[in-house]
Design a protein around this motif. Structure first.
Motif, mmCIF file in Angstrom:
data_model
loop_
_atom_site.group_PDB
_atom_site.id
_atom_site.type_symbol
_atom_site.label_atom_id
_atom_site.label_comp_id
_atom_site.label_asym_id
_atom_site.label_seq_id
_atom_site.Cartn_x
_atom_site.Cartn_y
_atom_site.Cartn_z
ATOM 1 N N MET A 119 0.859 -1.182 0.000
ATOM 2 C CA MET A 119 0.000 0.000 0.000
ATOM 3 C C MET A 119 0.897 1.235 0.000
ATOM 4 O O MET A 119 1.686 1.451 0.922
ATOM 5 N N GLY A 120 0.777 2.043 -1.041
ATOM 6 C CA GLY A 120 1.592 3.234 -1.164
ATOM 7 C C GLY A 120 0.902 4.445 -0.564
ATOM 8 O O GLY A 120 -0.286 4.669 -0.777
ATOM 9 N N ILE A 121 1.643 5.248 0.175
ATOM 10 C CA ILE A 121 1.110 6.394 0.897
ATOM 11 C C ILE A 121 1.193 7.650 0.041
ATOM 12 O O ILE A 121 2.260 7.981 -0.484
ATOM 13 N N ALA A 159 0.101 12.701 -9.617
ATOM 14 C CA ALA A 159 1.324 12.212 -10.251
ATOM 15 C C ALA A 159 2.072 11.253 -9.329
ATOM 16 O O ALA A 159 2.621 10.238 -9.781
ATOM 17 N N ARG A 160 2.082 11.565 -8.038
ATOM 18 C CA ARG A 160 2.731 10.676 -7.072
ATOM 19 C C ARG A 160 2.022 9.323 -7.010
ATOM 20 O O ARG A 160 2.667 8.273 -6.995
ATOM 21 N N ALA A 166 2.009 3.532 -8.268
ATOM 22 C CA ALA A 166 1.381 2.377 -8.921
ATOM 23 C C ALA A 166 2.348 1.751 -9.920
ATOM 24 O O ALA A 166 2.479 0.517 -10.005
ATOM 25 N N GLU A 167 3.040 2.583 -10.683
ATOM 26 C CA GLU A 167 4.017 2.068 -11.648
ATOM 27 C C GLU A 167 5.179 1.378 -10.941
ATOM 28 O O GLU A 167 5.782 0.447 -11.490
ATOM 29 N N ALA A 168 5.482 1.808 -9.726
ATOM 30 C CA ALA A 168 6.561 1.201 -8.949
ATOM 31 C C ALA A 168 6.141 -0.109 -8.290
ATOM 32 O O ALA A 168 6.989 -0.806 -7.731
ATOM 33 N N GLY A 169 4.832 -0.411 -8.335
ATOM 34 C CA GLY A 169 4.374 -1.691 -7.810
ATOM 35 C C GLY A 169 3.363 -1.640 -6.692
ATOM 36 O O GLY A 169 3.025 -2.681 -6.123
ATOM 37 N N ASP A 172 7.910 4.175 0.483
ATOM 38 C CA ASP A 172 8.922 3.794 -0.506
ATOM 39 C C ASP A 172 8.517 2.480 -1.170
ATOM 40 O O ASP A 172 8.929 1.389 -0.758
ATOM 41 N N VAL A 173 7.727 2.599 -2.222
ATOM 42 C CA VAL A 173 7.107 1.428 -2.829
ATOM 43 C C VAL A 173 8.112 0.575 -3.595
ATOM 44 O O VAL A 173 8.134 -0.648 -3.456
ATOM 45 N N ALA A 174 8.936 1.171 -4.430
ATOM 46 C CA ALA A 174 9.846 0.390 -5.258
ATOM 47 C C ALA A 174 10.763 -0.483 -4.402
ATOM 48 O O ALA A 174 10.987 -1.666 -4.704
#
Length: 344
Positions: free
Chosen positions: A86-88, A110-111, A116-119, A327-329
């Motif tokens: 889950m990305g913040i 944009a963030r 999402a593109e980072a996973g 920090d998703v990636a």
């Protein structure tokens, strides 16, 4: 004694877990790739006094062991066969780590796309900081901040969560396309939030917080942090089920750092597996939190990446199904390594 609790220990992963389960030496934890061959059996009275003793899983009473074994039902459209990231996205001027970075809707959108593109499997959009000492935000301002971001991301087909403790914001967010309501007060902070969340059909994350953001770190006291949280979640689930909310819609978050000193945080993190007793997916949010700096060298929030990823990995080793991160990636890469090691 009036309360009995099971805290899995002796955790195994991957091939070792499969062999131990196959030979009867361990039991599967939440139907996932982790197993446990021993546990602590805790008992305590109404006044909080009690004791713990180690036991092998084969000696655990069946009624205590059974809830830990099956996998949770699909949640928020995910089958939970792998841990979710889950990305913040904080659309705020004052969040503890990234306040002001994405306060503009265009920057927040944009963030979210970038995460999402980072996973990221889920994007958690928040319009009010709940860091220690933070001031509340009006419903109208919070709605102004989050709704355009939620709508834009949901229209792209992304799974969006709203991080809010206010019923009006929950309603507006779900109407804008949010599939998950993530409430740091476990639907207790607004008298209308239980009914709104129940009627929304959205998946729900209930987080434990002792006190409120203004007071929660003043002097939090627990008889036993893990057992106190287990009692809290049992009561919240009973309440929501009485309102017609199926348990399968709910995830539980122990609220690391929310009304907890470092010893409380560390005890809970060491005993995350205990929260599988409810059959709900567990959400763990530790990303960039201040206790990482306190236990290391006092690093600033954006310099706590290694500690954040380390504790997220610790959570996966205890069967946690959702990790909430900035920090998703880097977390995606960590998850890939954990999964590879489990398959080897």
């Amino acid at each position: 004694m009036v309360g009995r609790y099971l805290i899995p220990t002796g955790l195994l992963q991957g091939a070792a877990a499969k062999r131990a389960v196959a030979t009867g030496m361990a039991s599967p934890l939440a139907g996932g790739p982790v197993a446990f061959g021993s546990a602590e059996l805790a008992e305590r009275a109404a006044d909080g006094a009690g004791q713990r003793r180690p036991v092998l899983t084969k000696d655990v009473p069946a009624d205590l062991l059974a809830p830990f074994l099956p996998a949770p039902k699909p949640w928020a459209g995910f089958d939970l066969s792998r841990a979710l990231v889950m990305g913040i996205v904080n659309v705020t001027p004052d969040s503890f780590s990234d306040g002001g970075d994405y306060a503009d809707a265009a920057a927040a959108i944009a963030r979210g796309v970038s995460l999402a593109e980072a996973g990221a499997d889920i994007l958690d959009i928040g319009g009010e900081s709940t860091r220690p000492g933070s001031a509340p935000v009006s419903d109208s301002e919070e709605i102004r901040r989050v709704v355009p971001v939620i709508k834009a991301l949901a229209e792209r087909g992304l799974c969006v969560s709203v991080d809010t403790r206010h019923a009006a914001v929950m309603t507006a967010a779900v109407e804008a396309g949010a599939r998950i309501i993530n409430d740091v007060t476990a639907l207790t902070g607004d008298p209308a939030s239980e009914q709104v969340a129940a009627a929304s059909g959205a998946a729900i994350i209930l987080m434990h917080m002792l006190g409120d953001p203004q007071t929660m770190q003043a002097n939090p006291v627990y008889a036993d942090a893990t057992l106190d949280l287990l009692d809290y979640f049992a009561a919240r689930l009973t309440r929501l089920e009485a309102l017609g909310v199926e348990r399968g819609r709910i995830s539980l978050d122990p609220g690391i750092g929310f009304g907890k000193k470092d010893p409380h945080n560390l005890l809970i993190l060491n005993e995350l597996a205990a929260f599988h007793t409810f059959g709900c997916p567990i959400t763990l949010g530790v990303s960039r939190k201040s206790f990482i700096g306190r236990l290391s060298r006092g690093e600033a929030p954006k310099d706590r990446l290694a500690g954040s990823v380390a504790i997220a990995a610790w959570g996966l080793a205890q069967g946690v199904q959702i990790v909430r991160v900035h920090d998703v990636a880097e977390t995606f890469q960590m998850r890939a390594m954990v999964e590879a090691l489990r398959r080897a």
